[in-house]
Design a protein around this motif. Structure first.
Motif, mmCIF file in Angstrom:
data_model
loop_
_atom_site.group_PDB
_atom_site.id
_atom_site.type_symbol
_atom_site.label_atom_id
_atom_site.label_comp_id
_atom_site.label_asym_id
_atom_site.label_seq_id
_atom_site.Cartn_x
_atom_site.Cartn_y
_atom_site.Cartn_z
ATOM 1 N N HIS A 1 0.807 -1.217 0.000
ATOM 2 C CA HIS A 1 0.000 0.000 0.000
ATOM 3 C C HIS A 1 0.844 1.272 0.000
ATOM 4 O O HIS A 1 0.386 2.314 -0.482
ATOM 5 C CB HIS A 1 -0.977 -0.030 1.171
ATOM 6 C CG HIS A 1 -2.169 -0.880 0.892
ATOM 7 N ND1 HIS A 1 -3.243 -0.433 0.163
ATOM 8 C CD2 HIS A 1 -2.434 -2.182 1.195
ATOM 9 C CE1 HIS A 1 -4.125 -1.393 0.042
ATOM 10 N NE2 HIS A 1 -3.654 -2.475 0.655
ATOM 11 N N ILE B 1 -4.372 -10.329 -6.630
ATOM 12 C CA ILE B 1 -3.660 -9.073 -6.345
ATOM 13 C C ILE B 1 -2.519 -8.862 -7.329
ATOM 14 O O ILE B 1 -2.322 -7.755 -7.846
ATOM 15 C CB ILE B 1 -3.134 -9.073 -4.893
ATOM 16 C CG1 ILE B 1 -4.301 -9.054 -3.909
ATOM 17 C CG2 ILE B 1 -2.226 -7.874 -4.647
ATOM 18 C CD1 ILE B 1 -3.903 -9.391 -2.481
ATOM 19 N N ALA C 1 -3.734 -7.799 -10.640
ATOM 20 C CA ALA C 1 -4.171 -6.407 -10.563
ATOM 21 C C ALA C 1 -3.018 -5.433 -10.766
ATOM 22 O O ALA C 1 -3.139 -4.443 -11.508
ATOM 23 C CB ALA C 1 -4.842 -6.150 -9.219
ATOM 24 N N THR C 2 -1.895 -5.702 -10.110
ATOM 25 C CA THR C 2 -0.775 -4.756 -10.192
ATOM 26 C C THR C 2 -0.239 -4.634 -11.615
ATOM 27 O O THR C 2 0.063 -3.528 -12.083
ATOM 28 C CB THR C 2 0.362 -5.164 -9.237
ATOM 29 O OG1 THR C 2 0.804 -6.487 -9.552
ATOM 30 C CG2 THR C 2 -0.114 -5.137 -7.796
ATOM 31 N N GLU D 1 -8.493 -2.695 -11.164
ATOM 32 C CA GLU D 1 -9.017 -2.303 -9.853
ATOM 33 C C GLU D 1 -9.904 -3.388 -9.261
ATOM 34 O O GLU D 1 -9.889 -3.630 -8.045
ATOM 35 C CB GLU D 1 -9.818 -0.996 -9.975
ATOM 36 C CG GLU D 1 -9.014 0.225 -10.397
ATOM 37 C CD GLU D 1 -8.171 0.807 -9.282
ATOM 38 O OE1 GLU D 1 -8.099 0.215 -8.192
ATOM 39 O OE2 GLU D 1 -7.565 1.875 -9.520
ATOM 40 N N LEU E 1 -7.989 -6.150 -7.622
ATOM 41 C CA LEU E 1 -7.398 -5.737 -6.347
ATOM 42 C C LEU E 1 -8.449 -5.544 -5.269
ATOM 43 O O LEU E 1 -8.241 -5.885 -4.096
ATOM 44 C CB LEU E 1 -6.611 -4.441 -6.544
ATOM 45 C CG LEU E 1 -5.897 -3.866 -5.315
ATOM 46 C CD1 LEU E 1 -4.843 -4.848 -4.803
ATOM 47 C CD2 LEU E 1 -5.257 -2.527 -5.655
ATOM 48 N N SER E 2 -9.603 -5.001 -5.651
ATOM 49 C CA SER E 2 -10.656 -4.637 -4.703
ATOM 50 C C SER E 2 -11.107 -5.831 -3.865
ATOM 51 O O SER E 2 -11.562 -6.842 -4.398
ATOM 52 C CB SER E 2 -11.860 -4.071 -5.468
ATOM 53 O OG SER E 2 -12.946 -3.844 -4.602
ATOM 54 N N ASP F 1 -7.076 -7.755 -1.364
ATOM 55 C CA ASP F 1 -5.982 -7.412 -0.453
ATOM 56 C C ASP F 1 -6.445 -7.466 0.999
ATOM 57 O O ASP F 1 -5.747 -8.002 1.867
ATOM 58 C CB ASP F 1 -5.397 -6.036 -0.797
ATOM 59 C CG ASP F 1 -6.428 -4.923 -0.726
ATOM 60 O OD1 ASP F 1 -7.630 -5.187 -0.948
ATOM 61 O OD2 ASP F 1 -6.038 -3.772 -0.452
ATOM 62 N N TYR G 1 3.799 0.300 -10.422
ATOM 63 C CA TYR G 1 2.862 -0.823 -10.286
ATOM 64 C C TYR G 1 3.480 -2.116 -10.842
ATOM 65 O O TYR G 1 3.309 -3.197 -10.263
ATOM 66 C CB TYR G 1 1.553 -0.512 -11.014
ATOM 67 C CG TYR G 1 0.505 0.116 -10.138
ATOM 68 C CD1 TYR G 1 -0.347 -0.673 -9.366
ATOM 69 C CD2 TYR G 1 0.352 1.491 -10.082
ATOM 70 C CE1 TYR G 1 -1.323 -0.110 -8.560
ATOM 71 C CE2 TYR G 1 -0.621 2.077 -9.275
ATOM 72 C CZ TYR G 1 -1.446 1.274 -8.516
ATOM 73 O OH TYR G 1 -2.408 1.843 -7.709
#
Length: 414
Positions: A14, A74, A77-78, A120, A123-124, A127, A181
């Motif tokens: 984060h 995750i 996502a990155t 997004e 990731l949403s 994490d 990212y």
């Protein structure tokens, strides 16, 4: 991987996300308005494209995280987000070699935001679900609060970098943010572990059936918990409010107010100063608040959400109607303080209400509710801003937050 290492991976993730976000979004409005030539309605429509993508993919990616792996979700996502942001930063290059109206800067930006929306959604929720499973529900409130403080500190550094990069070229922040990212994805591939996640048994036999089953469990869990239904409604209204404000506050300062003449400061530098000071204030207030109150207590969380959301309505209204530059900036800083306190409180409360097997799915459903609010409220606010004034649109956005205050009040009473 032990408890402390899990925390540190979460903190690092984060911190890098916040650093990248501050680098990109401190000066993004100037990039959108001055370099890409977007008007208020187009600014909102960019957000709408993002939220519609989230609405379409949020539940699906949440189910993937619950069925297969939060870690994999995750990491995907990155990398997707990195590609999307690099694409946004490369738009001036694409428009310089493609001159047709259909492939305008706005069209390229729409594509990039749709790709971002997919990232997004991976990731949403994933994490938070990963962290909660690995360290336990009792430990997450303080971790969320500490994470928010570290995010704010990273944002301070990112703001300075953003102004420096934007002073060279307005698209540079997106290139650097996207690269961060990608580097984060590599870091997570190496250091992020997942020991306590339990896959759905049917996944190996029938993946589609397993995903459908996980989704049904998540939906049933929300329907059978009135408090979750209430929070879902709240997030719809907060989404409707945030979309208009997040997309228009910079344009409001640029168009409705006059920046003070102090030396030869350009707007890009002003935005950096404003956000740097605001972030610093939020860090100090957040540290004081978590020392003053026990943020692990549900009563503290509920009261904080009600009183600060009510204060948010008042301050947003003052921000919208103020004609004084410094008074408007003070309101903006106050809104930053409110957000720094309410965001981790909401995350902690929500995660404490959920079951492990459907946590990412339910968090994705909540994210979907936020996206619905932004998708419905954003264009309406954008039309008002374009046809009338941005000030009128901000007032309308403030009104959309009132139902959330009423709902929080009802919960506090009960």
């Amino acid at each position: 991987m032990n408890h402390l290492e899990t925390k540190h991976v979460y903190y690092t993730m984060h911190v890098i996300i916040s650093l990248a976000s501050a680098i990109m979004f401190t000066t993004y409005a100037i990039y959108y308005i001055e370099e890409l030539g977007l008007n208020p309605l187009q600014l909102i429509l960019i957000g709408t494209a993002l939220e519609l993508t989230v609405i379409l993919f949020e539940s699906v990616t949440g189910v993937v995280a619950d069925t297969y792996s939060r870690r994999i979700s995750i990491i995907i996502a990155t990398f997707v987000l990195g590609v999307a942001f690099i694409l946004e930063g490369s738009i001036p290059f694409f428009t310089s070699i493609v001159t047709t109206g259909f492939l305008s800067a706005f069209a390229f930006l729409l594509v990039a935001e749709c790709i971002r929306g997919i990232g997004e959604t991976f990731l949403s929720g994933a994490d938070q679900a990963w962290l909660t499973d690995e360290v336990g529900e009792a430990a997450v409130p303080k971790i969320f609060v500490r994470t928010n403080q570290l995010r704010l500190i990273a944002s301070l550094v990112g703001i300075v970098i953003s102004v420096a990069l934007a002073s060279i070229a307005l698209n540079f922040p997106f290139i650097i943010g996207g690269a961060l990212y990608i580097l984060l994805g590599v870091f997570l591939c190496i250091y992020m572990k997942e020991k306590k996640f339990i896959r759905v048994d049917a996944e190996s036999k029938n993946p589609l059936k397993a995903m459908i089953s996980t989704f049904k469990i998540g939906i049933s869990f929300v329907k059978n918990k009135p408090i979750l239904l209430m929070l879902l409604i709240v997030t719809v209204f907060t989404g409707a409010t945030s979309e208009g404000f997040d997309r228009l506050w910079e344009a409001h300062l640029l168009q409705a107010l006059e920046f003070p003449q102090i030396g030869s400061l350009e707007p890009v530098v002003w935005f950096g100063i404003i956000q740097f000071i605001g972030t610093l204030i939020s860090i100090i207030v957040m540290e004081w608040y978590q020392r003053k109150f026990d943020v692990n207590k549900p009563k503290v969380i509920r009261h904080s959400l009600f009183y600060f959301t009510a204060a948010q309505v008042v301050v947003m209204l003052l921000f919208a109607v103020s004609t004084n530059f410094y008074g408007t900036i003070i309101c903006f800083w106050a809104l930053g303080i409110i957000g720094s306190i309410t965001a981790p409180m909401y995350q902690a409360w929500l995660n404490q209400l959920l079951e492990s097997k459907s946590r990412a799915t339910v968090l994705s459903i909540m994210g979907q509710g936020n996206a619905v609010g932004q998708g419905l409220g954003g264009p309406f606010v954008g039309v008002i801003a374009t046809r009338y004034t941005i000030r009128a649109a901000l007032v309308l956005g403030t009104i959309l937050l009132l139902p959330a205050v009423v709902l929080y009040r009802n919960v506090m009473k009960k």
